[in-house]
Structure formats: C-alpha cells, structure tokens
Design a protein around this motif. Structure first.
Motif, PDB file in Angstrom:
ATOM      1  N   GLY A   1     -18.029 -23.176  43.791  1.00 33.00           N
ATOM      2  CA  GLY A   1     -18.713 -24.128  44.654  1.00 33.00           C
ATOM      3  C   GLY A   1     -19.164 -25.355  43.878  1.00 33.00           C
ATOM      4  O   GLY A   1     -19.021 -25.435  42.656  1.00 33.00           O
ATOM      5  N   ARG A   2     -19.731 -26.315  44.595  1.00 34.59           N
ATOM      6  CA  ARG A   2     -20.177 -27.538  43.941  1.00 34.59           C
ATOM      7  C   ARG A   2     -21.397 -28.095  44.651  1.00 34.59           C
ATOM      8  O   ARG A   2     -21.487 -28.074  45.881  1.00 34.59           O
ATOM      9  N   ILE A   3     -22.344 -28.589  43.857  1.00 34.73           N
ATOM     10  CA  ILE A   3     -23.528 -29.268  44.363  1.00 34.73           C
ATOM     11  C   ILE A   3     -23.265 -30.770  44.319  1.00 34.73           C
ATOM     12  O   ILE A   3     -22.967 -31.321  43.254  1.00 34.73           O
ATOM     13  N   GLY A   4     -23.356 -31.432  45.471  1.00 33.85           N
ATOM     14  CA  GLY A   4     -23.173 -32.876  45.493  1.00 33.85           C
ATOM     15  C   GLY A   4     -24.323 -33.576  44.790  1.00 33.85           C
ATOM     16  O   GLY A   4     -25.476 -33.137  44.864  1.00 33.85           O
ATOM     17  N   ARG A   5     -24.030 -34.665  44.081  1.00 29.87           N
ATOM     18  CA  ARG A   5     -25.051 -35.345  43.284  1.00 29.87           C
ATOM     19  C   ARG A   5     -24.927 -36.860  43.406  1.00 29.87           C
ATOM     20  O   ARG A   5     -23.833 -37.396  43.597  1.00 29.87           O
ATOM     21  N   ASP A   6     -26.085 -37.538  43.239  1.00 32.03           N
ATOM     22  CA  ASP A   6     -26.090 -38.987  43.095  1.00 32.03           C
ATOM     23  C   ASP A   6     -25.675 -39.336  41.666  1.00 32.03           C
ATOM     24  O   ASP A   6     -25.456 -38.445  40.832  1.00 32.03           O
ATOM     25  N   THR A   7     -25.590 -40.601  41.372  1.00 31.49           N
ATOM     26  CA  THR A   7     -25.136 -41.012  40.037  1.00 31.49           C
ATOM     27  C   THR A   7     -26.071 -40.547  38.919  1.00 31.49           C
ATOM     28  O   THR A   7     -25.642 -40.392  37.784  1.00 31.49           O
ATOM     29  N   ASP A   8     -27.363 -40.321  39.235  1.00 26.95           N
ATOM     30  CA  ASP A   8     -28.297 -39.819  38.211  1.00 26.95           C
ATOM     31  C   ASP A   8     -28.358 -38.301  38.193  1.00 26.95           C
ATOM     32  O   ASP A   8     -29.261 -37.727  37.588  1.00 26.95           O
ATOM     33  N   ARG A   9     -27.392 -37.644  38.854  1.00 33.92           N
ATOM     34  CA  ARG A   9     -27.246 -36.186  38.931  1.00 33.92           C
ATOM     35  C   ARG A   9     -28.267 -35.523  39.859  1.00 33.92           C
ATOM     36  O   ARG A   9     -28.277 -34.295  40.008  1.00 33.92           O
ATOM     37  N   THR A  10     -29.098 -36.296  40.513  1.00 35.88           N
ATOM     38  CA  THR A  10     -30.008 -35.715  41.487  1.00 35.88           C
ATOM     39  C   THR A  10     -29.205 -35.180  42.681  1.00 35.88           C
ATOM     40  O   THR A  10     -28.328 -35.879  43.196  1.00 35.88           O
TER      41      THR A  10
END
Length: 508
Positions: free
Chosen positions: A170-179
C-alpha cells in the motif's frame, strides 16, 4: 408426489439439459423442481396445489452473483452517497449534509465517487474534508474499493504522520513536505479501517437487508458475499437473519484471510453450512486495482507477495478450504497458479477473482489445476476503452478472455462486484459478454456463467443453477421474454422472484 405450485402456460427455460428450449409448465414441491415440460405436468395437480397461469411470461433460473460485497454495500447506505459527484466541492457539500444526522462521536463515511469523474481530475485532500467534518474522524471510499481519503482526525486516530512508512502492499499519499495528504491506497486503507469502531452487528444486519432488497429486485437468488475488511462474526449476522426468517437470498460468505487459522482450527471446510448460509472461500488480495495491477512486464502493487500467497494457499488446502484470490494482472494470476500447483491442485476449485489479464498459457494452467475464473463481464467494456490507460499495451485477446477461458476448459462464473458496479443488474454484463467482438460468447454460455457457474464455484452445482428436475426452485419471472427482446436488455427487471419455491420479491 403432488405439486405445491405449478407455473402454467409460460415460456420456461431451464438452462440445464434442455438449454434454451422453451417449456410451458413447471411443477414445484418441497422447494424443488419436480417436473418441467408441457400440459402433462398438470397431472401433478392436487387439491392443495396452487396453479399460476403465467399467460406467456418467461421463467429463468435465479441469477447467482458469485462476487458481491454485500455487507460493505449495505454499510455504505448509512454513509454519504457520493456517487455521481462531479467536483470536490460537491463531495464536501454532500458530506456536510450527511453529517447532520450523525451522533456526536460517530465516524463519518462516504462512498461512490471516482477521481477521474471530478472536475479537478484528482483525489480530494484531507484539508478539504476537514473544512466540513471538523474534528469528527471521517473517510471517503472511491468506487472500486482500492483508494480512500481520510481527514486529519482519522489519520490522527490511526497514528499516521510524516514519519509513518508505507505498509507492505500500500501507499500513503503525501504532500511535497511528506505530510500525509489523506490519500490511502490499497493496504494502507487498513491503517484507518483497523482503528475505526466496528459497526454494530445490528447495523450490519440492516445493511444486509438493504443489499438483499436490491439483489432480489435484479433476479439474484444467490450471492457470493465477498469481503473487504472481514468482521469475524459476519456469518452470525447472516445466520441470525436466516433464523428470524428475514434472509431470502442464499449466501456463500467469504472469510477474510486473517480468519484462516481460526476457521481451520474449528473445522470449517469448503461448503460448510446449510441451504441458506455457507462458509465460503478464504479471500485474499494478490494485486491492486486499475493502474496498480501486477503484470509480467513489471509494475503494479503486490498486496500479497507470491511467497506469502503460496504459504496461504498451501495452508488453506491442507485445511480443506478453498481460496478466492483477487488477481487482475497476469503476474498475479501466475502467482496464484504457482501457489495452487504448490498445494497440489486438486478438488478445491481455487478461484481467481476478476482474472482480467489472462493470456493463453495461464488459461491452460488454470484448467489443468481445476481453478475457476470468477469475472465481471462489464470488465470487457472497460478494457475496450481503458486498456491503454491502465494496462500496458498487449493483445486485446488476453483481456477479459471469456471465450478463450471456456475453450481452455476453465469454469466461468459471472458477478457484479457490487458496489464497484453500483447496480448489480446482470443483464448489461450479459449483453457485453455476448457482444464482445474479440471474446464474445453465446447468450446461453453467458447465462450459465451467471447461474450454474456460480453454483459450481461454491460446490452447489447439484442443487441449484438450473431448473432441471431435482434442483432448488430458485427462479425469476419476466413479463417479456429476456431472450427475445433483442440487444436492449439494460432495463430488464423480473416481475417476481422465488427462492425455494417461495415468493421473495414481486408478485406472482
């Protein structure tokens, strides 16, 4: 034996030994077919026999939807309906309206949107959900069951932060700062689902009844109840409904792979159960959905690795349990074939759910290993328009290869994958399977895949799937003859549905 019920002067097709041949009369006693033919069937009429003059109405066996998420669909009826939304703003509006009826600490759910149908052509962001959900944990499921967006409160409940690693498969979606941005793909969805308070048994029973009403209205008398997130006592929900006389469809309840050890320890075996409720196969996800399918050319998501799958299938086979493996891509199907071969093949009829990209060598292996292809015929329409988007370029003949699988000797069972298909009506899929210019099959073959095929997949071919003498009287009645109405069958609905000779839907 005198009949309890005789259906007279109709257009009755058994789909069994006589195929699509038309009979005029059908007699039922003790919940089973005791005769099918012409006027001679009236010889079974007794003083208590009910005779229904069909006046030319058509009769077919009830459909068997071999793969539908019954509990999941039912629970979504209590969440926000996001089907048909065209923008993130519309999703937010429906979530806000739905929240007004929720208890103070109740999680909020929504289901049915598609990111590619939104004006933004992207998934919603957690902050967009936060604006209408506040501190209430909430998540929305994309139609298809392989992507979820959680708000900030739900992510916090699951302990998902910038430092949280992606789970296996699976994968956790992230913003550019990994949040984390709220998007959870494939097995990452479980991170939130596992901390969500499980729905009460009574709520699940209510959901089953809602799903049952829809299924029966579409002529479906048997269903393979697939699981996304398995609750250990879903079988109890079905069993209690059956005991109370409220369950009217026959259920083959899948067991999530987490229940394999428990099921084997208490002696659950393939076909365990009764006439209405049976313990079905162990369900496992091998690859992902859409663009995340595992293909031989590389890429995709392995929710269960080939090594893990091999161990699971061997363990299930030793316990006498069938395995139903979600496998869309050819690499995933190959891994399932390898696992079944390592387990010795045999008589457990291990199933490949979806079986969308299946080239000839895998068709041959599946036949040799006694495996069943459980497919959604509407996928044939999807592959015609989307194969270049979601799948690598390949021979179109390998996509949804209904005809080639049958020719190879692979038993075929059709299904809706409700609520991936929001309407489980079999007729559009049947038409697609017949009209497919590459892998088209006859209407008789398609109908058998949606009736007897599902019965075979659950080891019930001696009891249901046709209206031959001795079979369960699970049937549907149409004002118009579905075989003769031409190619425009999408709007077909049965007038009445009988399960075991007893009216379950409509009027007869």
């Amino acid at each position: 034996m005198l009949a309890d019920l005789i259906l007279a002067r109709g257009r009755i097709r058994t789909l069994g030994r006589s195929g699509l041949k038309i009979h005029s009369h059908l007699a039922i006693a003790g919940g089973r077919v005791v005769a099918c033919g012409g006027l001679e069937v009236m010889g079974l009429r007794g003083p208590k026999t009910r005779v229904v003059n069909l006046r030319g109405s058509a009769v077919l066996p009830g459909f068997n939807d071999a793969h539908a998420h019954v509990v999941y669909y039912g629970l979504t009826r209590f969440g926000a309906d996001l089907g048909g939304t065209k923008s993130v703003a519309e999703i937010a509006k429906r979530m806000k309206e739905h929240s007004r009826a929720l208890a103070p600490r109740e999680w909020q759910l929504g289901m049915g949107y598609r990111a590619d149908e939104l004006a933004e052509r992207r998934q919603p962001h957690r902050r967009e959900l936060d604006r209408v959900t506040g501190r209430r944990p909430a998540f929305i499921d994309e139609r298809g069951g392989h992507a979820r967006v959680a708000n900030s409160a739900a992510l916090a409940a699951a302990g998902i932060t910038a430092e949280t690693p992606n789970p296996h498969g699976g994968r956790i979606g992230r913003d550019t700062d990994r949040t984390p941005n709220g998007l959870l793909l494939e097995s990452a969805m479980r991170m939130v689902a596992d901390v969500q308070p499980p729905p009460r048994l009574e709520r699940r029973k209510q959901g089953i009844l809602l799903a049952q009403r829809l299924l029966l209205s579409r002529g479906i008398t048997s269903v393979g109840a697939a699981v996304n997130r398995g609750f250990a006592d879903d079988l109890r929900a079905y069993e209690e409904l059956a005991q109370d006389g409220r369950l009217r469809v026959r259920v083959n309840e899948f067991l999530s792979w987490e229940l394999l050890d428990a099921a084997s320890e208490i002696g659950v075996r393939a076909g365990f159960g009764g006439a209405l409720v049976r313990a079905g196969p162990i369900k496992v996800f091998v690859d992902g959905g859409a663009e995340r399918v595992a293909v031989r050319s590389g890429g995709g998501t392995w929710r269960t690795t080939p090594t893990e799958l091999r161990e699971l299938v061997i363990g299930a086979s030793r316990a006498g349990l069938q395995v139903a493996a979600h496998a869309i891509g050819d690499a995933a199907i190959e891994a399932m074939c390898d696992a079944v071969e390592a387990a010795g093949g045999g008589s457990l009829r291990h199933r490949v759910e979806h079986c969308t990209i299946c080239p000839p060598d895998l068709q041959i292996r599946m036949a040799r290993l006694g495996m069943v292809a459980v497919m959604q015929p509407m996928a044939a329409r999807f592959t015609r328009v989307s194969s270049a988007i979601f799948f690598p370029v390949r021979d179109r003949a390998d996509l949804a290869p209904h005809a080639r699988l049958l020719r190879a000797g692979v038993p075929l069972a059709f299904s809706s994958d409700l609520p991936v298909s929001p309407d489980p009506n079999p007729w559009p899929g049947l038409q697609v399977a017949v009209d497919d210019q590459v892998n088209g099959i006859s209407m008789l073959a398609a109908l058998k895949a949606y009736t007897a095929g599902g019965a075979y997949a659950s080891f019930e071919e001696s009891d249901k799937g046709t209206l031959d003498v001795g079979m369960l009287a699970d049937l549907q009645v149409y004002d118009e003859d579905p075989i003769d109405v031409g190619s425009d069958r999408d709007g077909l609905r049965p007038r009445a549905v009988l399960v075991g000779g007893v009216r379950a839907f409509g009027m007869l």
